[in-house]
Design a protein around this motif. Structure first.
Motif, PDB file in Angstrom:
ATOM      1  N   LYS A   6      26.371  72.118 -31.918  1.00 21.61           N
ATOM      2  CA  LYS A   6      25.443  72.396 -33.018  1.00 21.61           C
ATOM      3  C   LYS A   6      24.471  73.470 -32.565  1.00 21.61           C
ATOM      4  CE  LYS A   6      21.645  69.663 -34.849  1.00 21.61           C
ATOM      5  NZ  LYS A   6      21.315  68.332 -35.415  1.00 21.61           N
TER       6      LYS A   6
ATOM      7  N   TYR B  52      18.950  66.196 -21.244  1.00 26.84           N
ATOM      8  CA  TYR B  52      17.554  66.168 -21.681  1.00 26.84           C
ATOM      9  C   TYR B  52      16.564  66.064 -20.512  1.00 26.84           C
ATOM     10  CZ  TYR B  52      20.011  64.608 -25.925  1.00 26.84           C
ATOM     11  OH  TYR B  52      20.883  64.488 -26.970  1.00 26.84           O
TER      12      TYR B  52
ATOM     13  N   ASN C 100      17.187  73.245 -40.239  1.00 28.88           N
ATOM     14  CA  ASN C 100      15.920  72.512 -40.393  1.00 28.88           C
ATOM     15  C   ASN C 100      15.068  73.084 -41.532  1.00 28.88           C
ATOM     16  OD1 ASN C 100      16.391  72.048 -37.074  1.00 28.88           O
ATOM     17  ND2 ASN C 100      15.722  70.269 -38.249  1.00 28.88           N
TER      18      ASN C 100
ATOM     19  N   GLY D 247      20.131  62.930 -33.482  1.00 26.82           N
ATOM     20  CA  GLY D 247      19.274  62.598 -32.347  1.00 26.82           C
ATOM     21  C   GLY D 247      17.915  63.239 -32.527  1.00 26.82           C
ATOM     22  N   MET D 248      16.937  62.732 -31.812  1.00 27.16           N
ATOM     23  CA  MET D 248      15.571  63.267 -31.848  1.00 27.16           C
ATOM     24  C   MET D 248      15.054  63.453 -30.429  1.00 27.16           C
ATOM     25  SD  MET D 248      14.568  63.877 -34.975  1.00 27.16           S
ATOM     26  CE  MET D 248      12.780  63.788 -34.953  1.00 27.16           C
ATOM     27  N   LEU D 249      15.922  63.965 -29.553  1.00 24.03           N
ATOM     28  CA  LEU D 249      15.540  64.203 -28.162  1.00 24.03           C
ATOM     29  C   LEU D 249      14.978  62.919 -27.545  1.00 24.03           C
ATOM     30  CD1 LEU D 249      13.701  67.623 -28.743  1.00 24.03           C
ATOM     31  CD2 LEU D 249      16.107  67.316 -28.099  1.00 24.03           C
TER      32      LEU D 249
ATOM     33  N   ASP E  80      19.998  66.128 -43.514  1.00 26.51           N
ATOM     34  CA  ASP E  80      19.246  65.451 -42.459  1.00 26.51           C
ATOM     35  C   ASP E  80      17.891  65.049 -43.070  1.00 26.51           C
ATOM     36  OD1 ASP E  80      17.664  64.751 -40.256  1.00 26.51           O
ATOM     37  OD2 ASP E  80      18.153  66.491 -39.034  1.00 26.51           O
TER      38      ASP E  80
ATOM     39  N   ASP F 237      22.406  74.208 -37.741  1.00 26.25           N
ATOM     40  CA  ASP F 237      21.325  73.379 -38.302  1.00 26.25           C
ATOM     41  C   ASP F 237      20.112  74.264 -38.538  1.00 26.25           C
ATOM     42  OD1 ASP F 237      19.486  71.460 -39.056  1.00 26.25           O
ATOM     43  OD2 ASP F 237      19.606  70.279 -37.203  1.00 26.25           O
TER      44      ASP F 237
ATOM     45  N   TYR G 198       8.973  68.542 -38.189  1.00 25.23           N
ATOM     46  CA  TYR G 198      10.226  67.983 -38.703  1.00 25.23           C
ATOM     47  C   TYR G 198       9.929  66.976 -39.803  1.00 25.23           C
ATOM     48  CZ  TYR G 198      14.348  64.965 -38.816  1.00 25.23           C
ATOM     49  OH  TYR G 198      15.414  64.210 -39.235  1.00 25.23           O
TER      50      TYR G 198
ATOM     51  N   LYS H 183      21.152  75.715 -33.523  1.00 24.50           N
ATOM     52  CA  LYS H 183      19.988  75.846 -34.391  1.00 24.50           C
ATOM     53  C   LYS H 183      19.887  77.285 -34.881  1.00 24.50           C
ATOM     54  CE  LYS H 183      18.206  71.669 -34.007  1.00 24.50           C
ATOM     55  NZ  LYS H 183      17.902  70.808 -35.172  1.00 24.50           N
TER      56      LYS H 183
ATOM     57  N   LYS I 157      19.768  59.255 -38.846  1.00 20.19           N
ATOM     58  CA  LYS I 157      18.900  58.981 -37.698  1.00 20.19           C
ATOM     59  C   LYS I 157      18.102  57.743 -38.051  1.00 20.19           C
ATOM     60  CE  LYS I 157      18.150  63.897 -36.669  1.00 20.19           C
ATOM     61  NZ  LYS I 157      17.173  65.013 -36.765  1.00 20.19           N
TER      62      LYS I 157
ATOM     63  N   GLU J 168      23.758  72.123 -41.578  1.00 23.32           N
ATOM     64  CA  GLU J 168      22.840  70.979 -41.714  1.00 23.32           C
ATOM     65  C   GLU J 168      21.499  71.435 -42.281  1.00 23.32           C
ATOM     66  OE1 GLU J 168      22.569  68.866 -38.025  1.00 23.32           O
ATOM     67  OE2 GLU J 168      20.802  67.713 -38.615  1.00 23.32           O
TER      68      GLU J 168
ATOM     69  N   SER K  80      23.360  69.528 -29.247  1.00 24.14           N
ATOM     70  CA  SER K  80      22.561  70.368 -30.119  1.00 24.14           C
ATOM     71  C   SER K  80      21.850  71.421 -29.266  1.00 24.14           C
ATOM     72  CB  SER K  80      21.540  69.475 -30.842  1.00 24.14           C
ATOM     73  OG  SER K  80      20.629  70.242 -31.586  1.00 24.14           O
TER      74      SER K  80
HETATM   75  O1  OSB Z   1      17.257  68.489 -36.808  1.00 26.63           O
HETATM   76  O2  OSB Z   1      18.599  67.276 -35.708  1.00 26.63           O
HETATM   77  C1  OSB Z   1      17.523  67.857 -35.778  1.00 26.63           C
HETATM   78  C2  OSB Z   1      15.634  67.520 -32.458  1.00 26.63           C
HETATM   79  C3  OSB Z   1      14.334  67.433 -32.911  1.00 26.63           C
HETATM   80  C4  OSB Z   1      14.087  67.526 -34.260  1.00 26.63           C
HETATM   81  C5  OSB Z   1      15.143  67.695 -35.165  1.00 26.63           C
HETATM   82  C6  OSB Z   1      16.452  67.761 -34.712  1.00 26.63           C
HETATM   83  C7  OSB Z   1      16.692  67.705 -33.332  1.00 26.63           C
HETATM   84  C8  OSB Z   1      18.016  67.833 -32.727  1.00 26.63           C
HETATM   85  C9  OSB Z   1      18.202  67.183 -31.376  1.00 26.63           C
HETATM   86  O3  OSB Z   1      18.909  68.496 -33.210  1.00 26.63           O
HETATM   87  C10 OSB Z   1      19.481  66.452 -31.208  1.00 26.63           C
HETATM   88  C11 OSB Z   1      19.482  65.625 -29.925  1.00 26.63           C
HETATM   89  O4  OSB Z   1      18.672  64.684 -29.787  1.00 26.63           O
HETATM   90  O5  OSB Z   1      20.275  65.946 -29.050  1.00 26.63           O
END
Ligand code: OSB
Ligand code: MG
Length: 369
Positions: free
Chosen positions: A161, A323, A190, A291-293, A239, A188, A55, A163, A263, A214, A135
Motif C-alpha cells: 500500500k 514499526y 486519506n 492498521g494504525m501503527l 476507510d 491510500d 486522521y 500513500k 479498523k 483507499e 503500508s
Molecule cells: O489510513 O490506513 C491508514 C496509519 C495511520 C493513520 C492512517 C492509516 C495508517 C496506515 C498504517 O496506513 C498501517 C499500519 O499500521 O501498518
C-alpha cells in the motif's frame, strides 16, 4: 464477574521510520494501553487515536480525557456475565477510539476467562495464519519508494500500500508500475482529493491495475465516493468514511465503493467490526483489517479479527520490526511468506512485557473498585 480494576498508561514509542500520510507525518507515537481486571484475569487493549487530529478528530489526549473522566469511572466496580459487552457511559456520543479501547480489553478479558484464543471467540474458524501486507508512507523520492517496494516484496508481503497525495500520485505510481508490473499494489489517499476537480487525476489510476484506491475523498462524503466509483474502474475502498455498521449499510446501499478497510478502533470496537464484516460478507464486498501503527497489543487484536472469513484481502498487519526497534509484547509479530501466524494462547495470545511497559510509562491512572 466484577471489573475490579483498570489501569490506563501512556507509553511513548518511537517508530523506526518517519511515517507520512496526506495530512501529515509522525515519528514519536504516544500509545495508550489499557488493562481491565476481573476474576483474576487481565484484559489488554491499545487505543489507536493519533497524536494530532488529522486522521480522526480523536487524539491521544481526547481519548485519555474520555477514558479517565467518563468511561473508566463508570465501569470499574460494575458486574458483567460477558466482558465482550461492556458499555460504560453508553449515553456518551462519538469518541469511538476511546470507547473501543474499553471494549477490546473486555474481549481479551473474556477470552482469557474462557481460556480460548480471541480469534476463536470472535468466530475465526481455526485459521492458523492471516495474509498480510505493508503500508508505505509518502517518500521524498521515487528512488526511495522503489527501494522500499522492492524490499517489502522480497520479504513476501502480499499487498503493497502506497500513500499518495496531490503532487505525489499518478507519476509516482507509474514509476512503481513500470518497475513492478505484476506486484499487488494499492494506493491510500486519506481523503486528499475532491470531485469534480480531481476526477481526471483519479481516472488516470485506472491504467495501473491497482488492487484498490483507499479513501480518496472526504471522510464525510459517502455520496461523492459513490459518484467516483461509478466513474472509475479501480475498486474504491473505504476507510475513514465507515465509522459504524450504520455507515457500512449506507456505503453498501449507495455502492460507495467495493471494499471496506475495517479498523476496530475506528468503528468503536470488535463487536462493531464483526457486524460490519457480516454486512459486507452478505453483500459480497471483501474486507481487510487496517492498521494504525499499533504496538504488538493492538496488532494482536487485529490479527484475531482478520481470521474471520470475509477478510479475504491482506491486512495492514506487518512485522513488529517494521514499526519498532523493540515491541512491547513477546513473542514479537513476524510473518513468513506474507502469512502472519495467529497466536494460539488464550486471549490476544501474546504477553505484554510489563516491566518494559512500566519503565516506558509517562502517565498512569488507576481505577479500583
Ligand atoms: O489510513 O490506513 C491508514 C496509519 C495511520 C493513520 C492512517 C492509516 C495508517 C496506515 C498504517 O496506513 C498501517 C499500519 O499500521 O501498518
Ligand atoms: Mg487508510
Amino acid at each position: 464477574m466484577q471489573i475490579s480494576r483498570a489501569v490506563l498508561r501512556e507509553v511513548p514509542l518511537e517508530l523506526r521510520e518517519y511515517f507520512e500520510i496526506s495530512s501529515g507525518g509522525i515519528k514519536a507515537r504516544r500509545v495508550l494501553l489499557l488493562t481491565l481486571e476481573g476474576d483474576g484475569f487481565k484484559g489488554w487493549s491499545e487505543c489507536v487515536a493519533g497524536e494530532v487530529p488529522g486522521y480522526s478528530y480523536e487524539t491521544t489526549d481526547t481519548a485519555w480525557h474520555v477514558l479517565t473522566r467518563w468511561l473508566l469511572p463508570a465501569l470499574v466496580g460494575t458486574h458483567t456475565d460477558d466482558a465482550r459487552r461492556l458499555h460504560p457511559a453508553s449515553w456518551l456520543r462519538g469518541h469511538p477510539m476511546a470507547r473501543a479501547t474499553v471494549e477490546m480489553a473486555g474481549w481479551d478479558l473474556e477470552a482469557k476467562r474462557r481460556r480460548v484464543p480471541l480469534a476463536t471467540l470472535l468466530g475465526g474458524a481455526g485459521t492458523k495464519a492471516v495474509s498480510v501486507g505493508v503500508s508505505i508512507g509518502i517518500q521524498n523520492s521515487d528512488d526511495a519508494l522503489l527501494r522500499k517496494v522492492d524490499g517489502y516484496l522480497e520479504e513476501g508481503y502480499r499487498k503493497i500500500k502506497i500513500k499518495i497525495k496531490p503532487g505525489r500520485d499518478v507519476e509516482m505510481l507509474r514509476v512503481v508500475r513500470d518497475r513492478f508490473p505484476e506486484a499487488p499494489v494499492m494506493a491510500d489517499a486519506n481523503s486528499a482529493y475532491r470531485l469534480p476537480d480531481d476526477l481526471s487525476r483519479l481516472r488516470e489510476l485506472d491504467d495501473f491495475g491497482l488492487m484498490m484506491i483507499e479513501q480518496p475523498l472526504s471522510y464525510e462524503d459517502m455520496l461523492e465516493h459513490a459518484e467516483l466509483q461509478r466513474s472509475i474502474d479501480t475498486p474504491v475502498c473505504l476507510d475513514e468514511s465507515v465509522r459504524s455498521p450504520e455507515d457500512a449499510r449506507l456505503a453498501l446501499h449507495l455502492e460507495a465503493g467495493q471494499i471496506v478497510n475495517i479498523k476496530p478502533g475506528r468503528v468503536g470496537g470488535l463487536a462493531s467490526s464483526t457486524a460490519i464484516h457480516d454486512l459486507c460478507l452478505g453483500s459480497g464486498w471483501p474486507v481487510w483489517c487496517g492498521g494504525m501503527l499499533e504496538s504488538g497489543i493492538g496488532r494482536a487484536h487485529n490479527v484475531a479479527l482478520a481470521t474471520l472469513p470475509g477478510f479475504t484481502l491482506p491486512g495492514d498487519i506487518s512485522d513488529s520490526k517494521r514499526y519498532w526497534a523493540e515491541d512491547v509484547v513477546e513473542p514479537e509479530f513476524e510473518m513468513t511468506d506474507g502469512w502472519m501466524p495467529v497466536p494460539e494462547g488464550p486471549g490476544i495470545g501474546v504477553s505484554p512485557r510489563l516491566e518494559r511497559i512500566e519503565a516506558l510509562t509517562v502517565r498512569k491512572e488507576i481505577f479500583a473498585a
